[in-house]
Design a protein around this motif. Structure first.
Motif, PDB file in Angstrom:
ATOM      1  N   THR A  19       0.831  -1.200   0.000  1.00 15.81           N
ATOM      2  CA  THR A  19       0.000   0.000   0.000  1.00 15.81           C
ATOM      3  C   THR A  19       0.866   1.251   0.000  1.00 15.81           C
ATOM      4  N   ASN A  31       2.105   1.843  -3.434  1.00 20.87           N
ATOM      5  CA  ASN A  31       1.086   2.518  -4.247  1.00 20.87           C
ATOM      6  C   ASN A  31       1.051   4.006  -3.954  1.00 20.87           C
ATOM      7  N   SER A  79      -5.488   0.416  -2.370  1.00 15.42           N
ATOM      8  CA  SER A  79      -5.348   1.593  -3.229  1.00 15.42           C
ATOM      9  C   SER A  79      -6.151   2.778  -2.702  1.00 15.42           C
ATOM     10  N   SER A  80      -7.145   2.505  -1.874  1.00 13.69           N
ATOM     11  CA  SER A  80      -7.926   3.554  -1.216  1.00 13.69           C
ATOM     12  C   SER A  80      -8.342   3.008   0.139  1.00 13.69           C
ATOM     13  N   ASP A  97      -6.618   8.245  -0.522  1.00 12.96           N
ATOM     14  CA  ASP A  97      -7.094   7.703  -1.797  1.00 12.96           C
ATOM     15  C   ASP A  97      -6.015   7.924  -2.847  1.00 12.96           C
ATOM     16  N   TYR A  98      -5.303   6.872  -3.206  1.00  8.83           N
ATOM     17  CA  TYR A  98      -4.213   6.989  -4.174  1.00  8.83           C
ATOM     18  C   TYR A  98      -4.725   6.899  -5.612  1.00  8.83           C
ATOM     19  N   VAL A  99      -5.913   6.346  -5.787  1.00  9.52           N
ATOM     20  CA  VAL A  99      -6.457   6.171  -7.133  1.00  9.52           C
ATOM     21  C   VAL A  99      -6.627   7.521  -7.825  1.00  9.52           C
ATOM     22  N   ALA A 103      -3.542   8.669  -9.796  1.00  7.01           N
ATOM     23  CA  ALA A 103      -2.887   7.715 -10.696  1.00  7.01           C
ATOM     24  C   ALA A 103      -2.193   8.404 -11.865  1.00  7.01           C
ATOM     25  N   LEU A 137       1.631  -5.921 -10.316  1.00  8.83           N
ATOM     26  CA  LEU A 137       0.619  -6.066  -9.271  1.00  8.83           C
ATOM     27  C   LEU A 137       0.298  -7.541  -9.064  1.00  8.83           C
ATOM     28  N   ASN A 178      -9.782  -3.094  -4.352  1.00  6.76           N
ATOM     29  CA  ASN A 178      -8.588  -2.263  -4.252  1.00  6.76           C
ATOM     30  C   ASN A 178      -7.664  -2.425  -5.446  1.00  6.76           C
ATOM     31  N   PHE A 179      -7.451  -3.651  -5.901  1.00  6.11           N
ATOM     32  CA  PHE A 179      -6.572  -3.793  -7.066  1.00  6.11           C
ATOM     33  C   PHE A 179      -7.306  -3.427  -8.350  1.00  6.11           C
ATOM     34  N   TRP A 235      -7.424   0.399  -8.942  1.00 10.94           N
ATOM     35  CA  TRP A 235      -6.058   0.879  -9.159  1.00 10.94           C
ATOM     36  C   TRP A 235      -5.588   0.496 -10.552  1.00 10.94           C
TER      37      TRP A 235
END
Length: 652
Positions: A205, A208, A228-229, A287-289, A292, A301, A314-315, A318
């Motif tokens: 995580t 990411n 990813s979030s 929230d990394y999405v 992106a 991944l 999550n995957f 992403w």
């Protein structure tokens, strides 16, 4: 049948004289553009004589409010020979909160140190295998853990900056020191700054999150079972997945120093993550999405399609975001739960990871980037590949439920149907109960099935189920699951090993020292025979029908909401049936609502958007001539999923 892993070797390495070794080392670190450069790194450096050192990197933050910048501990194992030859090496980095509290890997290894504070054992095989091949391995203690300053903020700014600052230091953009409190500086003169991050669960995580900052020098990430979030770790459209929040997780990994200093951070985690499931600024930060587009690194991944800890939404989200922005990527999808590929496909994993890092960090043209994008486990230890993922011919088919001759037992097809189905939430039941009783009416679910398929049907990607439901109470939760109805042998993802059994024999992956062995217990697939297989799931609080803020429902009023189902890749074989089940609380996977609602589905406004290879045409062909009849018998499925874990770094 799975395709064998292609492995191209430039040459076979043998013991060489000292002068030859020096010449080889020079060639080993030359960019691939040089004529005759090797295609695979080889173990030509001494692991026993590797340099082991610790550096504390200034993060530029003061998370514990002590008036000083936090420093994070960075333990380094790197080959001694390249520096003496004037060569710089790339870095493989695992930034983790677990190095002292809980351990890493299937055997829960922790960092150990000698009397001088230098690392003796680095968990996992990465240093044993890659340091002799010309890489440095770096293990970072996230802020607030082990020997680092600061506070754990569970995927927030401090967590991410803990690792990003180290990449900046490796590239000469941040300050490092030889001790936690001293003033003697340390510079990373031994590295070329090219860094790859790897890690499972919380560690992945962080990879990411750091990639989503766009930091220069991060060339690739390998997130395994990663978030990813963080909202989607704790909630599904308002429905609570756990009965605790990020404050509990922070307390789980805090060092004693952080526990004493970080009450204000703990308070922010409590206040910012209300149990209502409302979206707050805390979740936006985690929230990394949404970022992106900033990702510069390639992404390899890995995720278990039956991971009920870090659930596969999550995957999926992403991956889709990375695809939209053209990020170079590769994916492995297993039948396991929350399991590292080292423990479900060890030899192929080490080989592929080796070639991936050689390509991304050393620049070797070894062909790994031209191999199929996806490896997917179809049956235990049986893998298939896809040139791209999802396949180019994949498109969403809108599947529609229809009422059957018996209440609660309906049909699933392409034609819009009218009618209603009614069920009452029963928190003592879940997806395995619903699937086991798919062919008879039960009060706790509405089920819809195709007839036996006349050909294979492949789902590939993320599904969405739109439901229009009228509740009898002011609160109501919904679950939707897709089920493959038919006998099969699968990995026992609901068992204690989440799809693996750990044996007593060991295999070795790299060099060892007295204090750091490269040998790990062998594992095997844990298999179980089933009569059905839940292949994708999603949940929602009906109160979140209009926004990401929950609302009180009006009994007797119809509401429409869309549930996001977990990403997957699954082939429903010829002769099996595909089922959609809509119900209330999914036992052990979401927490129940305050009330016990009865819900009535409007079937004319209920549908499933399912990504099928070949789209709606493939579904039409696979169901042509089939009749949605009751099966003669249904075997038991897997056991009910064990209570979902609250630690995203769980090592099993």
């Amino acid at each position: 049948m799975p395709k064998s892993v292609r492995r191209t070797r430039f040459m076979t390495w043998r013991p060489l004289a000292t002068a030859a070794v020096a010449a080889l080392m020079a060639a080993f670190l030359v960019p691939v553009a040089a004529h005759g450069a090797p295609r695979e790194s080889a173990p030509v450096y001494s692991y026993a004589n590797a340099i082991r050192e610790s550096v504390w990197v200034d993060t530029g933050l003061d998370g514990d409010d002590d008036g000083k910048h936090d420093r994070v501990a960075v333990d380094i194992v790197r080959p001694a020979e390249p520096a003496r030859q004037g060569h710089k090496v790339p870095v493989i980095m695992d930034a983790s909160p677990y190095y002292s509290c809980c351990g890493r890997g299937n055997e829960s290894q922790k960092k150990t140190y000698d009397a001088n504070g230098h690392v003796v054992q680095m968990p996992l095989f990465y240093d044993n295998y890659f340091v002799p091949r010309g890489y440095a391995f770096v293990g970072v203690d996230l802020a607030g853990t082990d020997r680092s300053d600061g506070c754990v903020d569970v995927g927030g700014r401090s967590d991410i900056q803990s690792a990003k600052a180290v990449i900046d230091w490796l590239n000469g953009r941040a300050k490092g020191y030889t001790s936690r409190t001293g003033t003697t500086t340390a510079r990373a003169t031994w590295t070329n700054g090219r860094t790859g991050m790897i890690g499972k669960s919380w560690d992945g995580t962080i990879a990411n999150g750091v990639a989503a900052t766009g930091v220069r020098g991060l060339k690739t990430i390998v997130p395994i079972s990663a978030i990813s979030s963080w909202y989607d770790y704790y909630f599904a459209k308002g429905a609570p997945l756990y009965d605790s929040g990020p404050d509990w997780l922070s307390g789980y990994v805090d060092s004693p120093d952080a526990t004493a200093k970080c009450a204000s951070v703990q308070r922010k985690l409590v206040d910012g993550a209300p149990r209502t499931g409302d979206w707050t600024p805390l979740w936006t930060e985690r929230d990394y999405v949404k970022d992106a587009a900033k990702v510069r690194a390639s992404v390899f991944l890995v995720h278990g399609m039956q991971d009920l800890n870090v659930r596969t939404k999550n995957f999926g989200q992403w991956w889709d975001a990375l695809a939209r922005h053209g990020v170079e990527r590769k994916i492995w999808l297993s039948q396991t739960g929350h399991v590292d590929p080292f423990d479900f496909r060890r030899a192929a994993w080490v080989d592929t990871l080796h070639r991936w890092f050689d390509h991304e960090l050393l620049g070797y043209d070894n062909g790994v980037d031209r191999e199929p994008m996806a490896d997917i486990e179809r049956h235990p230890d049986q893998w298939s590949t896809s040139a791209v993922w999802p396949p180019r011919t994949t498109s969403a088919a809108t599947l529609r439920p229809g009422a059957g001759a018996r209440a609660g037992v309906g049909t699933l097809g392409l034609t819009r149907r009218s009618g209603t189905e009614t069920f009452t939430d029963d928190p003592t039941h879940g997806e395995t109960d619903w699937a086991a009783h798919i062919d008879r009416p039960t009060a706790d679910k509405a089920g819809f099935t195709t007839g036996p398929l006349t050909r294979d049907l492949r789902l590939s990607g993320s599904s969405r189920v739109t439901v229009t439901a009228t509740p009898t109470t002011a609160t109501a939760y919904l679950s939707a699951v897709l089920v493959d109805l038919g006998p099969d042998t699968i990995r026992d993802f609901a068992g204690s090993g989440e799809g693996i059994n750990t044996l007593t024999d060991r295999t070795c992956w790299g060099a060892s020292t007295a204090g750091d062995s490269s040998c790990y217990k062998v594992t095997e697939a844990a298999r179980t025979d089933v009569g059905y297989d839940v292949v994708s799931r999603g949940w929602a609080d009906l109160g979140n029908h209009a926004s990401d803020q929950g609302a009180v429902l009006t009994p007797g009023k119809a509401y429409t909401i869309t549930l996001d189902l977990a990403a997957t890749d699954h082939v429903v074989p010829k002769g099996h049936r595909l089922a959609l089940i809509v119900a209330g609380t999914d036992k052990d996977l979401i927490d129940p609502p305050a009330d016990t609602p009865t819900l009535t589905l409007d079937l004319s406004r209920t549908s499933a958007r399912v990504p099928l290879v070949g789209g709606a045409d493939a579904f039409a062909r696979a169901t042509k001539g089939s009749t949605a009849t009751r099966a003669a018998s249904v075997l038991d499925g897997v056991h009910a999923p064990r209570t979902a874990l609250r630690v995203p770094g769980d090592n099993h």
